[in-house]
Design a protein around this motif. Structure first.
Motif, PDB file in Angstrom:
ATOM      1  N   LEU A   1     -12.355  -4.126 -19.268  1.00  0.00           N
ATOM      2  CA  LEU A   1     -12.904  -4.249 -17.980  1.00  0.00           C
ATOM      3  C   LEU A   1     -12.121  -5.044 -17.007  1.00  0.00           C
ATOM      4  N   ALA A   2     -11.546  -6.192 -17.312  1.00  0.00           N
ATOM      5  CA  ALA A   2     -10.620  -7.031 -16.702  1.00  0.00           C
ATOM      6  C   ALA A   2      -9.481  -6.122 -16.073  1.00  0.00           C
ATOM      7  N   LEU A   3      -8.883  -5.461 -17.215  1.00  0.00           N
ATOM      8  CA  LEU A   3      -7.504  -4.533 -16.956  1.00  0.00           C
ATOM      9  C   LEU A   3      -7.958  -3.525 -15.933  1.00  0.00           C
ATOM     10  N   ILE A   4      -9.141  -2.887 -16.130  1.00  0.00           N
ATOM     11  CA  ILE A   4      -9.458  -1.580 -15.135  1.00  0.00           C
ATOM     12  C   ILE A   4      -9.753  -2.512 -13.829  1.00  0.00           C
ATOM     13  N   GLY A   5     -10.436  -3.590 -13.574  1.00  0.00           N
ATOM     14  CA  GLY A   5     -10.516  -4.201 -12.270  1.00  0.00           C
ATOM     15  C   GLY A   5      -9.380  -4.430 -11.592  1.00  0.00           C
ATOM     16  N   TRP A   6      -8.188  -4.936 -12.546  1.00  0.00           N
ATOM     17  CA  TRP A   6      -6.806  -5.317 -11.936  1.00  0.00           C
ATOM     18  C   TRP A   6      -6.468  -4.286 -11.241  1.00  0.00           C
ATOM     19  N   SER A   7      -6.777  -2.993 -11.667  1.00  0.00           N
ATOM     20  CA  SER A   7      -5.972  -1.959 -11.085  1.00  0.00           C
ATOM     21  C   SER A   7      -6.938  -1.540  -9.761  1.00  0.00           C
ATOM     22  N   GLN A   8      -8.104  -1.941  -9.372  1.00  0.00           N
ATOM     23  CA  GLN A   8      -8.811  -1.403  -8.368  1.00  0.00           C
ATOM     24  C   GLN A   8      -8.282  -2.042  -7.057  1.00  0.00           C
ATOM     25  N   THR A   9      -9.070  -1.676  -5.815  1.00  0.00           N
ATOM     26  CA  THR A   9      -9.005  -2.481  -4.522  1.00  0.00           C
ATOM     27  C   THR A   9      -9.771  -3.614  -4.634  1.00  0.00           C
ATOM     28  N   TRP A  10      -8.905  -4.823  -4.134  1.00  0.00           N
ATOM     29  CA  TRP A  10      -9.699  -6.069  -4.380  1.00  0.00           C
ATOM     30  C   TRP A  10     -10.030  -6.264  -2.708  1.00  0.00           C
ATOM     31  N   PHE A  11      -9.091  -5.992  -1.909  1.00  0.00           N
ATOM     32  CA  PHE A  11      -9.172  -6.434  -0.446  1.00  0.00           C
ATOM     33  C   PHE A  11      -8.713  -5.149   0.547  1.00  0.00           C
ATOM     34  N   GLY A  12      -9.407  -5.272   1.560  1.00  0.00           N
ATOM     35  CA  GLY A  12      -9.383  -4.565   2.767  1.00  0.00           C
ATOM     36  C   GLY A  12      -8.879  -5.332   3.786  1.00  0.00           C
ATOM     37  N   VAL A  13      -7.560  -5.038   4.417  1.00  0.00           N
ATOM     38  CA  VAL A  13      -6.968  -5.898   5.553  1.00  0.00           C
ATOM     39  C   VAL A  13      -6.731  -4.960   6.493  1.00  0.00           C
ATOM     40  N   VAL A  14      -7.468  -5.686   7.575  1.00  0.00           N
ATOM     41  CA  VAL A  14      -7.282  -5.087   9.046  1.00  0.00           C
ATOM     42  C   VAL A  14      -6.226  -5.899   9.860  1.00  0.00           C
ATOM     43  N   LEU A  15      -5.111  -5.202  10.306  1.00  0.00           N
ATOM     44  CA  LEU A  15      -4.201  -5.766  11.180  1.00  0.00           C
ATOM     45  C   LEU A  15      -4.292  -5.942  12.562  1.00  0.00           C
ATOM     46  N   THR A  16      -3.652  -6.848  13.287  1.00  0.00           N
ATOM     47  CA  THR A  16      -3.859  -7.088  14.748  1.00  0.00           C
ATOM     48  C   THR A  16      -2.597  -7.172  15.450  1.00  0.00           C
ATOM     49  N   GLY A  17      -2.587  -7.212  16.528  1.00  0.00           N
ATOM     50  CA  GLY A  17      -1.420  -7.319  17.409  1.00  0.00           C
ATOM     51  C   GLY A  17      -0.570  -5.931  17.634  1.00  0.00           C
ATOM     52  N   GLN A  18       0.591  -6.031  17.387  1.00  0.00           N
ATOM     53  CA  GLN A  18       1.421  -4.802  17.503  1.00  0.00           C
ATOM     54  C   GLN A  18       1.010  -3.848  16.492  1.00  0.00           C
ATOM     55  N   PHE A  19       0.395  -4.224  15.228  1.00  0.00           N
ATOM     56  CA  PHE A  19       0.017  -3.163  14.202  1.00  0.00           C
ATOM     57  C   PHE A  19      -1.281  -2.923  14.244  1.00  0.00           C
ATOM     58  N   ASP A  20      -2.059  -2.976  15.442  1.00  0.00           N
ATOM     59  CA  ASP A  20      -3.624  -2.906  15.215  1.00  0.00           C
ATOM     60  C   ASP A  20      -3.960  -1.383  15.281  1.00  0.00           C
ATOM     61  N   ALA A  21      -3.204  -0.547  15.221  1.00  0.00           N
ATOM     62  CA  ALA A  21      -3.317   0.878  15.082  1.00  0.00           C
ATOM     63  C   ALA A  21      -3.100   1.155  13.530  1.00  0.00           C
ATOM     64  N   HIS A  22      -2.561   0.474  12.855  1.00  0.00           N
ATOM     65  CA  HIS A  22      -2.103   0.388  11.473  1.00  0.00           C
ATOM     66  C   HIS A  22      -3.351   0.776  10.504  1.00  0.00           C
ATOM     67  N   PRO A  23      -3.588   1.703   9.775  1.00  0.00           N
ATOM     68  CA  PRO A  23      -4.746   1.925   8.774  1.00  0.00           C
ATOM     69  C   PRO A  23      -4.857   0.656   8.117  1.00  0.00           C
ATOM     70  N   THR A  24      -6.362   0.569   7.749  1.00  0.00           N
ATOM     71  CA  THR A  24      -6.688  -0.639   6.829  1.00  0.00           C
ATOM     72  C   THR A  24      -5.981  -0.678   5.591  1.00  0.00           C
ATOM     73  N   LEU A  25      -5.268  -1.803   5.301  1.00  0.00           N
ATOM     74  CA  LEU A  25      -4.263  -1.780   3.994  1.00  0.00           C
ATOM     75  C   LEU A  25      -5.596  -2.091   3.001  1.00  0.00           C
ATOM     76  N   GLU A  26      -5.497  -1.431   1.969  1.00  0.00           N
ATOM     77  CA  GLU A  26      -6.043  -1.532   0.633  1.00  0.00           C
ATOM     78  C   GLU A  26      -5.375  -2.408  -0.425  1.00  0.00           C
ATOM     79  N   VAL A  27      -5.584  -3.358  -0.659  1.00  0.00           N
ATOM     80  CA  VAL A  27      -4.923  -4.550  -1.584  1.00  0.00           C
ATOM     81  C   VAL A  27      -5.344  -4.311  -2.960  1.00  0.00           C
TER      82      VAL A  27
END
Length: 207
Positions: free
Chosen positions: A20-46
């Motif tokens: 389960l720890a290995l499976i979780g490591w491969s999943q999305t942990w964070f969603g990142v919303v960018l601002t400034g000149q990159f505010d139109a960039h899609p949400t990053l899935e980290v």
């Protein structure tokens, strides 16, 4: 519960948590919303491989440790259990650090998406960081791995011993083994040997 059942439950639960720890490591942990000149960039899935890259190696080592316990003796079982406690604590620590410092955990992903480097520059581009459930799952899994290992430390002495194929090899004197083999394969040769010893003045039945 029988000792054999206790061993099976402990090992399979530990292997399941490591998987389960290995499976979780491969999943999305964070969603990142960018601002400034990159505010139109899609949400990053980290994913966890960026947020907590050490979790994969720790989970694989944990799985290998539980597998080794299935054939290990009492001494090595204790050693492996102590190692599992350390691995579980390390998984928990890695995930907890990512939760506590999400900007640092996602900075490399932001740099890759924007080509900007430096903590100050990257931090200025991050509008928000939203964690998913997976980093928290990894924290819980790490704790469970440590708890299971502690349980094995306490109850491992009750486990049944491994099969005979895992027992240490027993040696016996070569002369004794050879005499026994000759006696089984050719009783006549053994009798002649005994007669020669008697003729030489020694008692073949002594010793």
């Amino acid at each position: 519960m029988t000792p054999r059942g206790l061993r099976s439950i402990s090992l399979f639960t530990g292997l399941g948590c490591a998987a389960l720890a290995l499976i979780g490591w491969s999943q999305t942990w964070f969603g990142v919303v960018l601002t400034g000149q990159f505010d139109a960039h899609p949400t990053l899935e980290v994913a966890g491989d960026v947020g907590a890259p050490a979790v994969a190696a720790l989970a694989l080592a944990s799985a290998a440790g539980f597998a080794a316990m299935a054939i290990s003796g009492p001494f090595f079982r204790v050693v492996l259990s102590l190692l599992e406690v350390a691995l579980g604590a390390s998984i928990t620590l890695s995930a907890a650090l990512a939760i506590a410092s999400p900007v640092g955990a996602v900075s490399s992903a932001v740099t890759e998406a924007t080509s900007l480097e430096g903590r100050v520059a990257v931090s200025g581009l991050i509008g928000s960081v939203t964690p998913t459930a997976w980093p928290y799952v990894s924290v819980v899994v790490g704790v469970l791995l440590a708890v299971i290992a502690i349980g094995i430390l306490i109850t491992g002495r009750l486990w049944p011993t491994s099969g005979r194929r895992y027992e240490p090899v027993r040696f016996e004197p070569a002369e004794q083994a050879l005499s026994a083999e000759l006696a089984e394969t050719n009783p006549g040769d053994a009798a002649v040997s005994n007669w020669d010893e008697l003729s030489g003045g020694s008692d073949p039945t002594s010793g």
